[in-house]
Design an enzyme around this catalytic site. Sequence first.
Site, short mmCIF file in Angstrom:
data_model
loop_
_atom_site.label_atom_id
_atom_site.label_comp_id
_atom_site.label_asym_id
_atom_site.label_seq_id
_atom_site.Cartn_x
_atom_site.Cartn_y
_atom_site.Cartn_z
CE LYS A 20 -3.42 -2.71 2.41
NZ LYS A 20 -4.73 -2.76 2.98
N GLY A 42 -7.46 -5.33 6.76
CA GLY A 42 -6.93 -4.43 7.78
C GLY A 42 -7.72 -4.40 9.07
C1 PEP Z 1 -4.83 -6.03 1.32
O1 PEP Z 1 -4.59 -4.84 1.38
O2 PEP Z 1 -4.96 -6.56 0.21
C2 PEP Z 1 -4.95 -6.79 2.56
C3 PEP Z 1 -5.36 -8.03 2.48
O3 PEP Z 1 -4.62 -6.15 3.71
P1 PEP Z 1 -4.47 -6.81 5.17
O4 PEP Z 1 -3.66 -8.07 5.03
O5 PEP Z 1 -3.74 -5.77 5.98
O6 PEP Z 1 -5.84 -7.09 5.67
#
Ligand code: PEP
Length: 252
Positions: free
Chosen positions: A13, A174
């Site tokens: 990200k 998240g």
């Molecule tokens: C993502 O951003 O694709 C994701 C799965 O984030 P997280 O693992 O932090 O939930």
Amino acid sequence: MAARRALIAGNWKMHGLAAAVEELDRVIQGFGAELSSKIDLLVCPPFTLIEEFAATAKGSKVLIGAQDCHPKASGAHTGDVSAEMLADAGAKAVIVGHSERRADHGEGDALVRAKAEAAFRAGLIAIVCVGETQAQREAKQTRDVVLRQLQGSVPDGAGASLLVIAYEPVWAIGSGLTPSSGDVTEVHGLIRNAVSARFGAAMGSATRILYGGSVKPDNAASFLKANDVDGALVGGASLKAADFLAIASRAV
Ligand code: PEP
């Protein structure tokens, strides 16, 4: 059924400054011969780090990817980056249709499909993300939403070597919340059947389907060992090499 090689993909990200190359180095060092003979490992940093990460990963088995691309190869599109530019910088894959882009930038299925087409045109793997929101889940619309997004976001010309689907329930991203592995298997089965129905059984059985949403070292095995799960798309836990590698090790 065709053997599918697991893919563990890290979505950084909007995280990472120049010093983050040290974390990538740790990933490269930890992705030894044993693990890299069995699975694929992909790190998708922000645009600004792709070129340096690709140069650093050169000669290793770690692949570098991007988090988005523009559908066009070039043109008057201020601030955008094309799939060709990503390939030129050393990327091998690009995530398209992530729910954060669908929500933050109003991206719909037609645009996501055009981005996936751009990825194929540039020879990149397109990781096409689909997944329902909490409200859609509560309204029992998971199946309809996922199938609609899949139909709308995956281009007609897709082939299994460059197409990866990521099932990412929006409410799990998240949040620390996750579906059960049984729920994930059910949705992945649905996706696989839809790919088979549209592109043929061979492509259905060859296409990799990743689960994403709060995957951590302590829950990774339950997803990665589940039927029809061919890897994970990892956000937060991909930022620390030790956690990312621990997740990857659960895929074998
Ligand atoms: C993502 O951003 O694709 C994701 C799965 O984030 P997280 O693992 O932090 O939930």
